[in-house]
Design a protein around this motif. Sequence first.
Motif: not given
Length: 301
Positions: A157-159, A161-162, A297
């Motif tokens: 998964q892709w965040d 904000k991170n 995401k």
Amino acid sequence: MDKHYLNYLDELESEAIYALREVAAQFTNPVIMFSGGKDSILLTYLAEKAFYPAKVPFPLLHVDTGHNFPETIQFRDDLIKSLGAKLIVGSVQDSIDEGRVQEEKGKFATRNSLQITTLLDAIENNKIDCAIGGGRRDEEKARAKERFFSHRDDFGQWDPKNQRAELWNIFNGKHFEGEHFRAFPISNWTEMDVWNYIARENISIPSLYFAHDRDVIRRNDSWIPDSEYLIKNESEAVVRKKIRFRTLGDITITGGIESEADTLEKIVEEVSAMRSTERGNRSDDKRSETAMEDRKKQGYF
């Protein structure tokens, strides 16, 4: 094309080649995500340049939905043969048959989101630590948030904000076991840059990008190709139109535009006058305001 723009294309080329060489240096088992579209073709061409006279050091990974344009698959196979490269295929149909995903039903059914599971399974099964893609920041607002090296957690998964800072083109590919990265060497290219470069280098692309006669229906303000996979209403009449495609995806969701652009020079001229994004005719992006970001995401490319 003026000299200044040629220099600008050279700078974009150099930046992409630098990113590709960084991937080769930092990762153990990277692959190029190959869809048969112009951006993945461009990326593969740049990889050839980056490592010449050696062969491209990355296998090509294609997530096959089973609903592809036949022209795309033929182009893929011909390119693999000419490169002498390894092809890894992740099959959405296999994911369906194995009960990993459930096929959508109805008129607007698509296998687009089903690719997520197939892609993540291919990454895990082949121990891929970096998947190189042809995503560009100008395509869609969610892709504008990506970095050159984009971290994915151990669930794939892709965040947004991170993500890690990338100062002075210093890319950090360190990751824990089970995590991986997506790399986007042509992030800073625009659609116009891509076409100008393809024209300059005379790169072969599928015939779908050139204006041609095709049976289509009108849906969601786009011309959708008629195919065995398309579920039509009685009110949706099949007509013959001269169209071309600005972007390629599943045959059921890729909308064409009416066009007379049947050469690279005419495509460049046409794109220069466009005021809508190339993904504006992709029905999968019209499902919601955040359709692309939601899929990303979850692990979509």
